[in-house]
Design an enzyme around this catalytic site. Structure first.
Site, PDB file in Angstrom:
ATOM      1  N   ARG A   1       0.905  -1.199   0.043  1.00  0.00           N
ATOM      2  CA  ARG A   1      -0.054  -0.010   0.000  1.00  0.00           C
ATOM      3  C   ARG A   1       0.873   1.121  -0.154  1.00  0.00           C
ATOM      4  O   ARG A   1       1.517   1.554   1.092  1.00  0.00           O
ATOM      5  CB  ARG A   1      -0.968   0.032   0.957  1.00  0.00           C
TER       6      ARG A   1
ATOM      7  N   HIS B   1      -3.550   4.265   4.642  1.00  0.00           N
ATOM      8  CA  HIS B   1      -4.509   3.173   4.861  1.00  0.00           C
ATOM      9  C   HIS B   1      -6.048   3.874   4.397  1.00  0.00           C
ATOM     10  O   HIS B   1      -6.645   3.445   3.661  1.00  0.00           O
ATOM     11  CB  HIS B   1      -4.798   2.934   6.326  1.00  0.00           C
TER      12      HIS B   1
ATOM     13  N   TYR C   1       4.170   5.401  11.554  1.00  0.00           N
ATOM     14  CA  TYR C   1       4.550   4.088  11.672  1.00  0.00           C
ATOM     15  C   TYR C   1       5.234   3.469  10.769  1.00  0.00           C
ATOM     16  O   TYR C   1       5.616   2.298  10.896  1.00  0.00           O
ATOM     17  CB  TYR C   1       3.278   3.274  12.187  1.00  0.00           C
TER      18      TYR C   1
HETATM   19  C1  LIG Z   1     -14.576  -6.441  12.280  1.00  0.00           C
HETATM   20  C2  LIG Z   1     -13.566  -5.218  12.217  1.00  0.00           C
HETATM   21  N1  LIG Z   1     -12.638  -4.942  13.042  1.00  0.00           N
HETATM   22  C3  LIG Z   1     -11.746  -3.661  12.946  1.00  0.00           C
HETATM   23  C4  LIG Z   1     -12.047  -2.953  11.902  1.00  0.00           C
HETATM   24  C5  LIG Z   1     -11.111  -1.965  11.894  1.00  0.00           C
HETATM   25  N2  LIG Z   1     -10.547  -1.823  10.695  1.00  0.00           N
HETATM   26  C6  LIG Z   1     -10.586  -1.226   9.479  1.00  0.00           C
HETATM   27  S1  LIG Z   1      -9.531  -1.322   8.252  1.00  0.00           S
HETATM   28  C7  LIG Z   1      -8.668  -2.372   9.491  1.00  0.00           C
HETATM   29  C8  LIG Z   1      -7.461  -3.012   8.935  1.00  0.00           C
HETATM   30  C9  LIG Z   1      -7.281  -3.944   8.017  1.00  0.00           C
HETATM   31  O1  LIG Z   1      -6.264  -4.371   7.417  1.00  0.00           O
HETATM   32  P1  LIG Z   1      -6.245  -5.602   6.070  1.00  0.00           P
HETATM   33  O2  LIG Z   1      -7.077  -6.466   6.167  1.00  0.00           O
HETATM   34  O3  LIG Z   1      -4.477  -5.889   5.956  1.00  0.00           O
HETATM   35  O4  LIG Z   1      -6.623  -4.542   4.748  1.00  0.00           O
HETATM   36  P2  LIG Z   1      -6.119  -3.078   4.185  1.00  0.00           P
HETATM   37  O5  LIG Z   1      -6.806  -2.154   4.696  1.00  0.00           O
HETATM   38  O6  LIG Z   1      -4.721  -3.111   4.272  1.00  0.00           O
HETATM   39  O7  LIG Z   1      -6.460  -3.436   2.816  1.00  0.00           O
HETATM   40  C10 LIG Z   1      -9.231  -2.317  10.724  1.00  0.00           C
HETATM   41  C11 LIG Z   1      -8.689  -3.277  11.871  1.00  0.00           C
HETATM   42  C12 LIG Z   1     -13.080  -3.090  10.902  1.00  0.00           C
HETATM   43  N3  LIG Z   1     -13.479  -2.331   9.870  1.00  0.00           N
HETATM   44  N4  LIG Z   1     -13.732  -4.260  10.994  1.00  0.00           N
END
Ligand SMILES: Cc1ncc(C[n+]2csc(CCOP(=O)(O)OP(=O)(O)O)c2C)c(N)n1
Length: 382
Positions: free
Chosen positions: A273, A277, A286
């Site tokens: 990425r 985010h 970070y």
């Molecule tokens: C069930 C749940 N827990 C926590 C969150 C908060 N949250 C939003 S994005 C994220 C990280 C996701 O990371 P990843 O799966 O690696 O996907 P990326 O955003 O990097 O594409 C979190 C913890 C959420 N949306 N849903």
């Protein structure tokens, strides 16, 4: 570093030697692989290049629109264009996709109007594209939940007799996108159990972009991600997610495997990425600039451009045409975004059920009568 923390391995994003399926090097040189091959011609590669350039330009415009207050939030896909376009272009005409909230390149390949994505992030609807027409489900923000939806849908395909019939006009599969962080969710483990137990025709396409917001992947998994699924009986493999040809080839093979009734596959697309985010995040808090620089040299679009220029598959006029098309797309998306009307509460009554109920009609009329009591009731947004 303690012995225990050493188990997590090196900083995955910072240049560790990675073993994965790659068909096009960062320098734009095509290389062979015993198991996977991209059989398309240079015209098809030029088409993939166009998809990636337009995806990136749209994504940049959406990021700018958010910065200017036109969207509430945006989740950029900058750097992940090859993983998304390569996997999406491998889909067959009856396959169905379950995305997260970052699959703007996949949405593009499946014909979703980019302004429909903006409407969601502008906060004026919950997603309004026709999922059956586009075979592209609504964005899912609940991390990992879409892998269960995908598995259930895939089990349904099997029960409807649309898997393993040997008839390419009939057979279908499901492609579920997820992030590296999502593999830590219980939902994803459940999706693995069910899809393996029922031999569901689903391909889990995990974009390991190295970070789950500020959580680096090596803190979440002591083993490379693609090895996780084997514990559930699902074959896993890793592909260079910045290589559009390899992403296409491995996804095509996994989808065919699923359509033929051979069950699920897990693909780890090793990518990065490049941006934040979301627009609410500041990655400089970070991660180090040298890590970002390391990945900039592996830009998914630059390598395809280098290949096409060298092979003669495209000339300067082609690249200029695509750049101009990208600018037109950005201008069109911007204009249509600024023209979007705010939702009106009176219309919400029409959107509860496919067919209106008498009770709701009554409520809507009562609300309209209430609005009439205000002099400036136009638009009914109170
Ligand atoms: C069930 C749940 N827990 C926590 C969150 C908060 N949250 C939003 S994005 C994220 C990280 C996701 O990371 P990843 O799966 O690696 O996907 P990326 O955003 O990097 O594409 C979190 C913890 C959420 N949306 N849903």
């Amino acid at each position: 570093m303690s012995e225990l923390s050493g188990l997590a391995g090196p900083r995955a994003g910072a240049g560790a030697d990675i073993d994965y399926v790659q068909l096009l090097t960062p320098e734009g040189v095509r290389i062979g692989n015993d198991e996977y091959d991209f059989t398309g011609d240079d015209d098809q590669i030029a088409g993939l290049y166009r998809d990636m350039v337009l995806t990136r330009r749209f994504d940049l415009e959406a990021t700018a629109l958010q910065r200017q207050g036109e969207l509430g939030l945006w989740a950029p896909c900058l750097g992940q264009e090859a993983a998304q376009v390569g996997s999406a272009r491998a889909l067959g005409p009856r396959d169905h996709v379950f995305p997260t909230y970052r699959e703007h390149g996949v949405a593009r390949c499946l014909g979703v109007d980019p302004v429909d994505l903006l409407r969601m992030f502008r906060g004026i609807d919950h997603g309004n594209w026709d999922v059956e027409t586009h075979r592209f489900n609504l964005y899912t923000v609940v991390i990992g939940a879409q892998t269960l939806h995908a598995t259930g849908y895939a089990m349904g395909l099997e029960r409807d007799g649309l898997v393993g019939t040997g008839d390419p006009e009939r057979d279908a599969a499901v492609l579920a996108y997820l992030g590296d962080g999502a593999t830590s969710q219980g939902d994803v483990s459940e999706a693995f159990v069910f899809s393996a137990s029922y031999n569901a025709p689903v391909v889990f396409f995990c974009q390991n972009n190295q970070w789950a917001i500020s959580e680096p992947i090596e803190r979440q998994s002591r083993i490379p991600l693609h090895k996780r699924s084997s514990g559930f009986g699902i074959p896993g493999l890793r592909v260079d997610g910045n290589d559009v040809l390899a992403s296409y080839a491995v996804t095509q093979k996994a989808l065919e495997h699923a359509r033929s009734g051979n069950g699920p596959t897990f693909i780890e697309a090793y990518t990065y990425r490049m941006g934040a985010h979301t627009t609410s995040d500041d990655p400089t808090k970070y991660r180090l600039a040298d890590e970002v620089e390391h990945w900039r040299l592996r830009d998914p679009i630059a390598r395809v451009r280098a290949y096409l220029a060298r092979s003669g598959g495209a000339d300067d006029a082609f690249f200029a045409r695509i750049d101009a098309e990208a600018e037109d797309l950005a201008a069109d998306v911007r204009k249509r975004c600024l023209d979007l009307a705010d939702p009106s509460l009176i219309d919400a009554f029409d959107q509860v059920y496919a067919e209106q109920t008498p009770y709701l009609t009554e409520q809507q009329a009562a609300y309209a009568a209430y609005l009439e009591t205000f002099e400036d009731a136009e638009g009914g947004t109170r």
